[in-house]
Design an enzyme around this catalytic site. Structure first.
Site, mmCIF file in Angstrom:
data_model
loop_
_atom_site.group_PDB
_atom_site.id
_atom_site.type_symbol
_atom_site.label_atom_id
_atom_site.label_comp_id
_atom_site.label_asym_id
_atom_site.label_seq_id
_atom_site.Cartn_x
_atom_site.Cartn_y
_atom_site.Cartn_z
ATOM 1 N N ARG A 147 3.708 -48.841 27.457
ATOM 2 C CA ARG A 147 3.726 -49.523 26.171
ATOM 3 C C ARG A 147 4.003 -51.013 26.420
ATOM 4 O O ARG A 147 4.602 -51.386 27.419
ATOM 5 C CB ARG A 147 4.820 -48.951 25.265
ATOM 6 C CG ARG A 147 4.702 -47.460 24.991
ATOM 7 C CD ARG A 147 5.899 -46.967 24.193
ATOM 8 N NE ARG A 147 5.815 -45.546 23.857
ATOM 9 C CZ ARG A 147 6.331 -44.564 24.584
ATOM 10 N NH1 ARG A 147 6.997 -44.852 25.710
ATOM 11 N NH2 ARG A 147 6.215 -43.309 24.215
ATOM 12 N N LYS A 171 11.035 -45.469 25.348
ATOM 13 C CA LYS A 171 11.621 -45.264 24.020
ATOM 14 C C LYS A 171 12.857 -44.386 24.108
ATOM 15 O O LYS A 171 12.908 -43.453 24.896
ATOM 16 C CB LYS A 171 10.596 -44.572 23.107
ATOM 17 C CG LYS A 171 9.624 -45.513 22.425
ATOM 18 C CD LYS A 171 8.778 -44.739 21.434
ATOM 19 C CE LYS A 171 7.878 -45.674 20.644
ATOM 20 N NZ LYS A 171 7.064 -44.930 19.666
ATOM 21 N N HIS A 240 -2.080 -51.640 22.955
ATOM 22 C CA HIS A 240 -1.860 -50.202 22.818
ATOM 23 C C HIS A 240 -3.167 -49.431 23.039
ATOM 24 O O HIS A 240 -3.141 -48.278 23.474
ATOM 25 C CB HIS A 240 -1.276 -49.869 21.445
ATOM 26 C CG HIS A 240 -0.443 -48.620 21.440
ATOM 27 N ND1 HIS A 240 0.757 -48.525 22.114
ATOM 28 C CD2 HIS A 240 -0.650 -47.405 20.880
ATOM 29 C CE1 HIS A 240 1.262 -47.317 21.955
ATOM 30 N NE2 HIS A 240 0.418 -46.614 21.219
ATOM 31 N N ARG A 243 -3.448 -48.489 26.554
ATOM 32 C CA ARG A 243 -2.652 -47.275 26.827
ATOM 33 C C ARG A 243 -3.481 -46.040 26.451
ATOM 34 O O ARG A 243 -3.508 -45.059 27.200
ATOM 35 C CB ARG A 243 -1.354 -47.335 26.025
ATOM 36 C CG ARG A 243 -0.468 -46.079 26.073
ATOM 37 C CD ARG A 243 0.841 -46.392 25.359
ATOM 38 N NE ARG A 243 1.577 -45.207 24.968
ATOM 39 C CZ ARG A 243 2.429 -44.533 25.753
ATOM 40 N NH1 ARG A 243 2.612 -44.920 26.996
ATOM 41 N NH2 ARG A 243 3.090 -43.491 25.295
ATOM 42 N N HIS A 266 5.845 -39.206 26.502
ATOM 43 C CA HIS A 266 5.943 -38.534 25.210
ATOM 44 C C HIS A 266 7.059 -37.485 25.255
ATOM 45 O O HIS A 266 7.182 -36.753 26.224
ATOM 46 C CB HIS A 266 4.626 -37.825 24.865
ATOM 47 C CG HIS A 266 3.538 -38.758 24.443
ATOM 48 N ND1 HIS A 266 2.197 -38.426 24.464
ATOM 49 C CD2 HIS A 266 3.589 -40.038 23.974
ATOM 50 C CE1 HIS A 266 1.483 -39.438 24.036
ATOM 51 N NE2 HIS A 266 2.294 -40.422 23.727
ATOM 52 N N TYR A 275 -5.285 -36.640 22.410
ATOM 53 C CA TYR A 275 -6.344 -37.029 23.341
ATOM 54 C C TYR A 275 -7.329 -35.896 23.600
ATOM 55 O O TYR A 275 -8.463 -36.140 24.024
ATOM 56 C CB TYR A 275 -5.736 -37.546 24.646
ATOM 57 C CG TYR A 275 -4.926 -38.794 24.425
ATOM 58 C CD1 TYR A 275 -5.536 -40.009 24.144
ATOM 59 C CD2 TYR A 275 -3.524 -38.760 24.441
ATOM 60 C CE1 TYR A 275 -4.796 -41.144 23.884
ATOM 61 C CE2 TYR A 275 -2.781 -39.896 24.188
ATOM 62 C CZ TYR A 275 -3.423 -41.081 23.906
ATOM 63 O OH TYR A 275 -2.691 -42.209 23.652
#
Length: 295
Positions: A147, A171, A240, A243, A266, A275
């Site tokens: 990110r 994150k 993004h 990514r 994730h 995806y």
């Protein structure tokens, strides 16, 4: 009272959870919108907020023509705030917990084809520091899938040249390992060769010596947009999107979903599964274009 509680919550997200600037800004706006609404209803404390008030707020948002995605995001912010206050013993239960968010149709991620990505990275050998920095930024996005908030905070001590990897702080303050291939490694060494003064600290230092010490997300965004517009007219392509491109190309070339989940950082597999839908859409397009009975 409202402001103190929200400030405590935002400080928690900033300093403990390490949320990005953009995420914090969204939480701030969403919660301020909720507080402004409740104050008009003569509610002066979160203790006095009832389930019906949250339902009224969500209905108010729908009347204002906010998208289902926006409504769901604001509800998620309220739920997170209430959970925080419960842990701090300010509230006894999360009245928002059982409120269902509107169903959202997941948008397929925007990404570049392999041909477009090759064109984007087919830049002449750098002749100065800025050119080498730009090439490295583009290559790191595509090679690692990080990110933008993660890229700007990479430190030299995070990079392991022996096993071609970088330790990323993602994150929620979660750490993960991303892989850099030989292309990215070469770009990295070229960049450091042009900036031999960098020994420790952030890889992308802020030249203006800002308080943060690293370049801003806006600065990186502008670099990416400058180069992307040379290969596509799609205005939706952003850092993004690179990514998304990383993830899509990996999956298209045989990577398994669980490995992709770890590489992307994730927390939930459902975030990665988007995806697979991209893959299906590509197959549909190929079928419609090539099969005699598709038309």
């Amino acid at each position: 009272m409202f402001k103190d509680q929200i400030d405590d919550f935002l400080n928690y997200l900033n300093y403990e959870k390490k949320y990005s600037y953009n995420t914090l800004r969204a939480y701030t706006k969403d919660l301020n919108d909720f507080i402004n609404f409740t104050e008009k209803e003569s509610i002066r404390s979160l203790v006095d907020v009832k389930k019906q008030h949250i339902h009224q707020f969500l209905y108010f948002l729908s009347l204002k023509k906010h998208s289902e995605r926006t409504v769901a995001r604001k509800l998620a912010a309220i739920k997170s705030l209430f959970n925080f206050l419960i842990r701090g013993n300010f509230l006894k239960n999360n009245i928002a917990k059982s409120i269902s968010a509107p169903k959202i149709d997941k948008k397929l991620p925007v990404f570049l084809s392999q041909d477009k990505m090759s064109l984007l990275l087919d830049l002449p050998a750098p002749s100065n520091f800025k050119e080498s920095r730009d090439i490295l930024i583009l290559e790191l996005f595509y090679s690692t899938g990080v990110r933008i908030s993660e890229l700007i905070k990479i430190k030299l001590e995070d990079i392991n040249y022996d096993n071609n990897s970088i330790n990323i702080l993602g994150k929620g303050n979660k750490k993960r390992l991303v892989i850099i291939g030989n292309y990215a490694k070469k770009r990295l060494l070229d960049f450091l060769n042009y900036n031999k003064s960098i020994k420790t600290g952030f890889l992308f230092k802020n030249e203006r010596k800002s308080k943060a010490g690293y370049i801003s997300e806006r600065f990186v965004f502008n670099i990416v947009k400058k180069h992307v517009q040379k290969v596509t007219n799609n205005q939706k392509i952003s850092p993004h999107s690179l990514r998304h491109t990383f993830a899509t190309h990996l999956l298209n070339n045989g990577a398994d979903l669980m490995s992709l989940k770890e590489l992307l950082g994730h927390s939930d597999l459902s975030s990665t599964q988007i995806y697979t839908h991209v893959n299906i859409e590509q197959m549909k397009k190929a079928f419609k274009k090539a099969h005699p009975h598709a038309k």
